[in-house]
Scaffold this motif. Structure first.
Motif: not given
Length: 274
Positions: A114, A117, A120, A250, A253, A264
């Motif tokens: 996580p 990025t 993500a 989540a 982003v 997040y």
């Protein structure tokens, strides 16, 4: 962008080419041919990306089963270093979605760090997966360059490929602006240019959106200051766990106003059309 063609890898020559690419990208022994061949004949999905008939990327998935549901476990995605930043990974995932649906799957899962990025952003923002489960130190100690020195925490992504949340971007949620009063951590940028995590707003389960900041360039931060990277790992682990245990996931982003920080976006799972 390069001209890329996608197709399932089925022949012995194709699978052996995949093995060579896997060894080059990951630096580890490749999945045995007999395993790949068996996966192909038992509900698995192996897709290759080709440039001028050279294999430059692949996705590898096999059937999973949990709580009475069969799903596609997307275990590996690899891109040749010369062909990164060409959106080949995204194209492989979208092809995987289409072919998984044709095979009868409605759910695809995979894991990622996580604090990475870029992953993500692809997994949650572009593909519309959700970070549904936190897996602390999931793989144990790892000695590769990306993971060495840190607990191998992961998010389990659920990609509900037939859902409105995935099919109709933005139909199931609206993200408000990032604000300090909705952030569970506060990021302060040091003179080095890297952020430090401080306690933020205290969590309360009020059905609203919550934000969690993370470093935008975690690998660079880790290389510069390993103790700071560990601090981010443990502080985010705590707040991620608190949110997930209270029914949040989540879902996106985004960037806020702070340099070097992404956020997040956590929302109650029941609010998403999945």
């Amino acid at each position: 962008m390069v001209d890329v063609s996608l197709r399932r890898l089925k022949t012995k020559d194709e699978l052996e080419e995949m093995q060579r690419l896997e060894e080059m990208v990951w630096g580890t022994a490749a999945i045995p041919f007999h395993q790949l061949h068996t996966v192909n004949h038992n509900g698995g999905l192996i897709i290759g990306a080709f440039v001028d008939e050279e294999l430059v990327g692949f996705s590898y998935g096999f059937p999973g089963f949990s709580n009475g549901r069969v799903y596609l476990c997307s275990h590996m995605l690899a891109i040749h270093p010369r062909y990164r930043d060409q959106k080949i990974g995204e194209r492989l995932k979208r092809e995987q979605r289409q072919q998984a649906a044709e095979l009868g799957y409605d759910l695809v899962t995979w894991t990622y760090d996580p604090l990475q990025t870029r992953n993500a952003y692809l997994n949650l923002h572009k593909l519309r997966g959700i970070g549904a489960v936190q897996l602390p130190h999931h793989y144990g100690e790892m000695d590769d360059a990306l993971n060495e020195g840190l607990p191998s925490d992961r998010f389990l992504v659920e990609w509900w490929i037939d859902s409105p949340h995935v099919s109709h971007r933005g139909a199931s949620m609206t993200v408000p602006p990032v604000t300090a009063d909705r952030s569970l951590l506060r990021a302060e940028t040091k003179l080095s240019g890297f952020p430090v995590a401080h306690p933020g707003r205290e969590f309360e389960s009020d059905e609203g959106v919550w934000f969690v900041p993370v470093p935008e360039a975690f690998q660079a931060l880790k290389k510069h200051d390993l103790p700071l990277a560990r601090d981010w790992r443990m502080k985010t682990r705590d707040v991620f766990g608190q949110l997930l245990e209270n029914g949040y996931v989540a879902a996106d982003v985004v960037r806020g106003q702070e340099a070097g920080v992404c956020h997040y976006v956590f929302v109650p799972r029941r609010q998403l059309k999945i």
